[in-house]
Write a protein that holds these residues in place. Structure first.
Motif, PDB file in Angstrom:
ATOM      1  N   TYR A 115     -20.256  -7.436   9.634  1.00  0.00           N
ATOM      2  CA  TYR A 115     -19.542  -7.223  10.903  1.00  0.00           C
ATOM      3  C   TYR A 115     -18.050  -7.454  10.639  1.00  0.00           C
ATOM      4  O   TYR A 115     -17.677  -8.003   9.593  1.00  0.00           O
ATOM      5  CB  TYR A 115     -20.058  -8.182  11.999  1.00  0.00           C
ATOM      6  CG  TYR A 115     -19.896  -9.636  11.647  1.00  0.00           C
ATOM      7  CD1 TYR A 115     -18.755 -10.341  12.000  1.00  0.00           C
ATOM      8  CD2 TYR A 115     -20.880 -10.315  10.919  1.00  0.00           C
ATOM      9  CE1 TYR A 115     -18.591 -11.672  11.648  1.00  0.00           C
ATOM     10  CE2 TYR A 115     -20.727 -11.647  10.563  1.00  0.00           C
ATOM     11  CZ  TYR A 115     -19.588 -12.308  10.925  1.00  0.00           C
ATOM     12  OH  TYR A 115     -19.421 -13.622  10.562  1.00  0.00           O
ATOM     13  N   LEU A 116     -17.236  -7.044  11.602  1.00  0.00           N
ATOM     14  CA  LEU A 116     -15.792  -7.221  11.446  1.00  0.00           C
ATOM     15  C   LEU A 116     -15.386  -8.576  12.033  1.00  0.00           C
ATOM     16  O   LEU A 116     -15.345  -8.748  13.259  1.00  0.00           O
ATOM     17  CB  LEU A 116     -15.055  -6.071  12.159  1.00  0.00           C
ATOM     18  CG  LEU A 116     -13.528  -6.107  12.127  1.00  0.00           C
ATOM     19  CD1 LEU A 116     -12.996  -6.166  10.696  1.00  0.00           C
ATOM     20  CD2 LEU A 116     -12.946  -4.891  12.840  1.00  0.00           C
ATOM     21  N   LYS A 156     -28.831  -8.874  17.030  1.00  0.00           N
ATOM     22  CA  LYS A 156     -29.196  -7.639  17.722  1.00  0.00           C
ATOM     23  C   LYS A 156     -28.002  -7.106  18.523  1.00  0.00           C
ATOM     24  O   LYS A 156     -27.704  -5.911  18.512  1.00  0.00           O
ATOM     25  CB  LYS A 156     -30.383  -7.913  18.653  1.00  0.00           C
ATOM     26  CG  LYS A 156     -31.019  -6.660  19.175  1.00  0.00           C
ATOM     27  CD  LYS A 156     -32.323  -6.977  19.875  1.00  0.00           C
ATOM     28  CE  LYS A 156     -32.903  -5.704  20.468  1.00  0.00           C
ATOM     29  NZ  LYS A 156     -34.079  -5.953  21.262  1.00  0.00           N
ATOM     30  N   ALA A 157     -27.304  -8.020  19.192  1.00  0.00           N
ATOM     31  CA  ALA A 157     -26.130  -7.634  19.988  1.00  0.00           C
ATOM     32  C   ALA A 157     -25.069  -6.993  19.093  1.00  0.00           C
ATOM     33  O   ALA A 157     -24.503  -5.948  19.436  1.00  0.00           O
ATOM     34  CB  ALA A 157     -25.562  -8.873  20.693  1.00  0.00           C
ATOM     35  N   ILE A 158     -24.819  -7.601  17.936  1.00  0.00           N
ATOM     36  CA  ILE A 158     -23.796  -7.049  17.029  1.00  0.00           C
ATOM     37  C   ILE A 158     -24.205  -5.650  16.574  1.00  0.00           C
ATOM     38  O   ILE A 158     -23.383  -4.735  16.480  1.00  0.00           O
ATOM     39  CB  ILE A 158     -23.554  -7.994  15.827  1.00  0.00           C
ATOM     40  CG1 ILE A 158     -22.929  -9.305  16.322  1.00  0.00           C
ATOM     41  CG2 ILE A 158     -22.654  -7.335  14.780  1.00  0.00           C
ATOM     42  CD1 ILE A 158     -22.797 -10.394  15.275  1.00  0.00           C
ATOM     43  N   SER A 159     -25.507  -5.471  16.349  1.00  0.00           N
ATOM     44  CA  SER A 159     -25.953  -4.155  15.881  1.00  0.00           C
ATOM     45  C   SER A 159     -25.830  -3.095  16.982  1.00  0.00           C
ATOM     46  O   SER A 159     -25.828  -1.911  16.700  1.00  0.00           O
ATOM     47  CB  SER A 159     -27.375  -4.227  15.320  1.00  0.00           C
ATOM     48  OG  SER A 159     -28.285  -4.440  16.373  1.00  0.00           O
ATOM     49  N   TYR A 160     -25.715  -3.514  18.237  1.00  0.00           N
ATOM     50  CA  TYR A 160     -25.524  -2.576  19.362  1.00  0.00           C
ATOM     51  C   TYR A 160     -24.071  -2.123  19.481  1.00  0.00           C
ATOM     52  O   TYR A 160     -23.775  -1.153  20.155  1.00  0.00           O
ATOM     53  CB  TYR A 160     -25.834  -3.287  20.690  1.00  0.00           C
ATOM     54  CG  TYR A 160     -27.265  -3.277  21.144  1.00  0.00           C
ATOM     55  CD1 TYR A 160     -28.324  -3.182  20.248  1.00  0.00           C
ATOM     56  CD2 TYR A 160     -27.569  -3.383  22.498  1.00  0.00           C
ATOM     57  CE1 TYR A 160     -29.635  -3.207  20.699  1.00  0.00           C
ATOM     58  CE2 TYR A 160     -28.878  -3.406  22.947  1.00  0.00           C
ATOM     59  CZ  TYR A 160     -29.911  -3.324  22.041  1.00  0.00           C
ATOM     60  OH  TYR A 160     -31.188  -3.361  22.484  1.00  0.00           O
ATOM     61  N   MET A 165     -28.510 -17.862   9.794  1.00  0.00           N
ATOM     62  CA  MET A 165     -29.642 -17.166  10.418  1.00  0.00           C
ATOM     63  C   MET A 165     -29.191 -15.830  11.017  1.00  0.00           C
ATOM     64  O   MET A 165     -29.874 -14.820  10.896  1.00  0.00           O
ATOM     65  CB  MET A 165     -30.213 -18.005  11.566  1.00  0.00           C
ATOM     66  CG  MET A 165     -31.168 -19.071  11.134  1.00  0.00           C
ATOM     67  SD  MET A 165     -31.770 -19.856  12.660  1.00  0.00           S
ATOM     68  CE  MET A 165     -32.892 -21.033  11.979  1.00  0.00           C
ATOM     69  N   ILE A 166     -28.031 -15.845  11.672  1.00  0.00           N
ATOM     70  CA  ILE A 166     -27.517 -14.608  12.287  1.00  0.00           C
ATOM     71  C   ILE A 166     -27.300 -13.565  11.199  1.00  0.00           C
ATOM     72  O   ILE A 166     -27.693 -12.391  11.344  1.00  0.00           O
ATOM     73  CB  ILE A 166     -26.198 -14.887  13.061  1.00  0.00           C
ATOM     74  CG1 ILE A 166     -26.465 -15.798  14.259  1.00  0.00           C
ATOM     75  CG2 ILE A 166     -25.536 -13.578  13.515  1.00  0.00           C
ATOM     76  CD1 ILE A 166     -25.226 -16.337  14.962  1.00  0.00           C
ATOM     77  N   LYS A 167     -26.709 -13.984  10.097  1.00  0.00           N
ATOM     78  CA  LYS A 167     -26.437 -13.032   9.008  1.00  0.00           C
ATOM     79  C   LYS A 167     -27.738 -12.488   8.414  1.00  0.00           C
ATOM     80  O   LYS A 167     -27.836 -11.301   8.103  1.00  0.00           O
ATOM     81  CB  LYS A 167     -25.575 -13.693   7.937  1.00  0.00           C
ATOM     82  CG  LYS A 167     -24.149 -13.917   8.441  1.00  0.00           C
ATOM     83  CD  LYS A 167     -23.246 -14.497   7.378  1.00  0.00           C
ATOM     84  CE  LYS A 167     -21.835 -14.619   7.932  1.00  0.00           C
ATOM     85  NZ  LYS A 167     -20.937 -15.353   7.059  1.00  0.00           N
ATOM     86  N   LYS A 188     -28.859  -8.536   8.403  1.00  0.00           N
ATOM     87  CA  LYS A 188     -29.273  -7.751   7.220  1.00  0.00           C
ATOM     88  C   LYS A 188     -30.529  -6.968   7.555  1.00  0.00           C
ATOM     89  O   LYS A 188     -30.661  -5.807   7.207  1.00  0.00           O
ATOM     90  CB  LYS A 188     -29.531  -8.689   6.025  1.00  0.00           C
ATOM     91  CG  LYS A 188     -28.253  -9.138   5.361  1.00  0.00           C
ATOM     92  CD  LYS A 188     -28.548 -10.071   4.188  1.00  0.00           C
ATOM     93  CE  LYS A 188     -27.334 -10.947   3.939  1.00  0.00           C
ATOM     94  NZ  LYS A 188     -27.660 -12.260   3.412  1.00  0.00           N
ATOM     95  N   GLN A 189     -31.457  -7.616   8.272  1.00  0.00           N
ATOM     96  CA  GLN A 189     -32.700  -6.921   8.658  1.00  0.00           C
ATOM     97  C   GLN A 189     -32.406  -5.765   9.595  1.00  0.00           C
ATOM     98  O   GLN A 189     -32.892  -4.654   9.417  1.00  0.00           O
ATOM     99  CB  GLN A 189     -33.640  -7.871   9.384  1.00  0.00           C
ATOM    100  CG  GLN A 189     -34.338  -8.867   8.515  1.00  0.00           C
ATOM    101  CD  GLN A 189     -35.182  -9.819   9.373  1.00  0.00           C
ATOM    102  OE1 GLN A 189     -35.681  -9.445  10.429  1.00  0.00           O
ATOM    103  NE2 GLN A 189     -35.336 -11.037   8.901  1.00  0.00           N
ATOM    104  N   PHE A 190     -31.564  -6.029  10.605  1.00  0.00           N
ATOM    105  CA  PHE A 190     -31.270  -4.983  11.599  1.00  0.00           C
ATOM    106  C   PHE A 190     -30.520  -3.813  10.990  1.00  0.00           C
ATOM    107  O   PHE A 190     -30.636  -2.684  11.438  1.00  0.00           O
ATOM    108  CB  PHE A 190     -30.446  -5.552  12.770  1.00  0.00           C
ATOM    109  CG  PHE A 190     -31.252  -6.390  13.708  1.00  0.00           C
ATOM    110  CD1 PHE A 190     -32.454  -5.915  14.236  1.00  0.00           C
ATOM    111  CD2 PHE A 190     -30.831  -7.646  14.076  1.00  0.00           C
ATOM    112  CE1 PHE A 190     -33.204  -6.685  15.115  1.00  0.00           C
ATOM    113  CE2 PHE A 190     -31.564  -8.434  14.964  1.00  0.00           C
ATOM    114  CZ  PHE A 190     -32.767  -7.945  15.475  1.00  0.00           C
ATOM    115  N   LYS A 191     -29.712  -4.126   9.973  1.00  0.00           N
ATOM    116  CA  LYS A 191     -28.862  -3.067   9.411  1.00  0.00           C
ATOM    117  C   LYS A 191     -29.513  -2.329   8.249  1.00  0.00           C
ATOM    118  O   LYS A 191     -29.004  -1.306   7.821  1.00  0.00           O
ATOM    119  CB  LYS A 191     -27.527  -3.650   8.969  1.00  0.00           C
ATOM    120  CG  LYS A 191     -26.715  -4.149  10.174  1.00  0.00           C
ATOM    121  CD  LYS A 191     -25.249  -4.018   9.949  1.00  0.00           C
ATOM    122  CE  LYS A 191     -24.526  -4.108  11.269  1.00  0.00           C
ATOM    123  NZ  LYS A 191     -23.115  -3.873  11.166  1.00  0.00           N
ATOM    124  N   SER A 192     -30.621  -2.906   7.701  1.00  0.00           N
ATOM    125  CA  SER A 192     -31.220  -2.217   6.546  1.00  0.00           C
ATOM    126  C   SER A 192     -31.989  -0.987   7.031  1.00  0.00           C
ATOM    127  O   SER A 192     -32.615  -1.021   8.088  1.00  0.00           O
ATOM    128  CB  SER A 192     -32.123  -3.173   5.764  1.00  0.00           C
ATOM    129  OG  SER A 192     -33.169  -3.561   6.596  1.00  0.00           O
TER     130      SER A 192
END
Ligand code: SF4
Length: 297
Positions: A5-6, A248-252, A286-288, A292-296
């Motif tokens: 994330y940025l 999940k929020a970051i991936s949105y 944990m967030i990171k 990784k799971q959400f972004k893979s």
């Protein structure tokens, strides 16, 4: 490897070519939602320092806070560039001349590249934004607005004293100036589950904020939330759950959204629950891992 994330650090480094350190300031401006004159009572979780350093009550002026903050940032991070952050309470709440005097105290420091001003969405006017624009004309300006939830029902439950529409209006007004906007959100608010939290994120994505700060709701001693907690009427969010929701929020969100904060930072002596709020590093890890799971693929 591409960052997950940025972060604010990376965003500022890309803009200014060097590390920029935020300097938290406490201007003692108070808050319209907990001002004894307005008798609104404050947010149910509000701590006595209004989420600030408490420096104002120790008698330190903005200038003195800047001096000691810069000294610390130079020693700790070898930082050469700084961004004062008006953090405690609502930093647009006050007489315009008083605000002018406070804001101007930051200007004389070499290496000052921008400013961040935290406030409530119902506590900002065209006049104040114009003042900020005049004083910090060649600097990066972040306006930080506490939204917490995009549900009026929740805002009323936590006695925020403003509505979602107030936030929308503040964003519209701020967009008339060359400022960046950061929204504060809280996960784990009473009555909210995953659906409500993600709705808040979708709302912020659609309105197009430039940055977000995530916090877990934590219970501070002697607050209305503490009383609910003691009666068993409020239960804190679990650490793993919180981490998953933030990821999940970051991936949105669009990749250009600056993630300014991943978790809260309670004072040890005032924290009642959850215990895990003391352990920021584990939460961030944990967030990171979830990200990784959400972004893979
Ligand atoms: S807006 Fe901030 S300072 Fe004001 S009552 Fe709520 S938590 Fe406290």
């Amino acid at each position: 490897m591409k960052p997950l994330y940025l972060s604010l650090n990376r965003f500022l480094k890309e803009r200014f070519g060097k590390r920029v350190q935020k300097i938290p300031l406490d201007a003692g401006l108070g808050c319209p939602n907990r001002d004894p004159l307005t008798r609104k009572g404050g947010c149910i979780y509000c701590n006595p320092q209004g989420s600030g350093t408490g420096a104002f009550f120790k008698g330190l002026s903005i200038k003195e806070q800047m001096e000691s903050g810069i000294k610390w940032a130079k020693r700790r991070y070898k930082a050469k560039a700084f961004m004062p952050y008006f953090q405690a309470y609502s930093n647009t709440y006050g007489d315009i001349e008083h605000l002018k005097n406070l804001y101007r105290q930051c200007l004389e420091f070499p290496g000052m590249v921008g400013v961040s001003i935290g406030t409530r969405p119902d506590c900002v006017t065209h006049e104040v934004l114009e003042l900020i624009s005049d004083i910090f004309k060649d600097k990066m300006v972040w306006m930080e607005y506490g939204l917490q939830s995009a549900s009026d029902k929740t805002l009323s439950l936590i006695n925020r004293g403003h509505t979602v529409k107030d936030f929308e209006d503040a964003v519209k007004l701020t967009r008339k100036f060359p400022f960046l906007i950061c929204a504060h959100v809280i996960f784990g608010l009473p009555g909210e589950g995953e659906k409500e939290m993600m709705k808040t994120i979708e709302f912020l994505r659609d309105i197009g904020v430039d940055g977000i700060k995530f916090h877990e709701l934590y219970v501070v001693k002697d607050t209305p939330l503490h009383r609910l907690y003691k009666k068993g009427e409020y239960k804190s969010i679990e650490q793993r759950e919180y981490a998953r929701f933030v990821a999940k929020a970051i991936s949105y969100l669009p990749e250009k959204t600056v993630i300014q904060r991943l978790t809260g930072d309670p004072l040890r002596e005032e924290l009642v629950a959850p215990d895990w709020a003391r352990d920021k590093q584990t939460t961030i890890k944990m967030i990171k891992d979830f990200l990784k799971q959400f972004k893979s693929p």
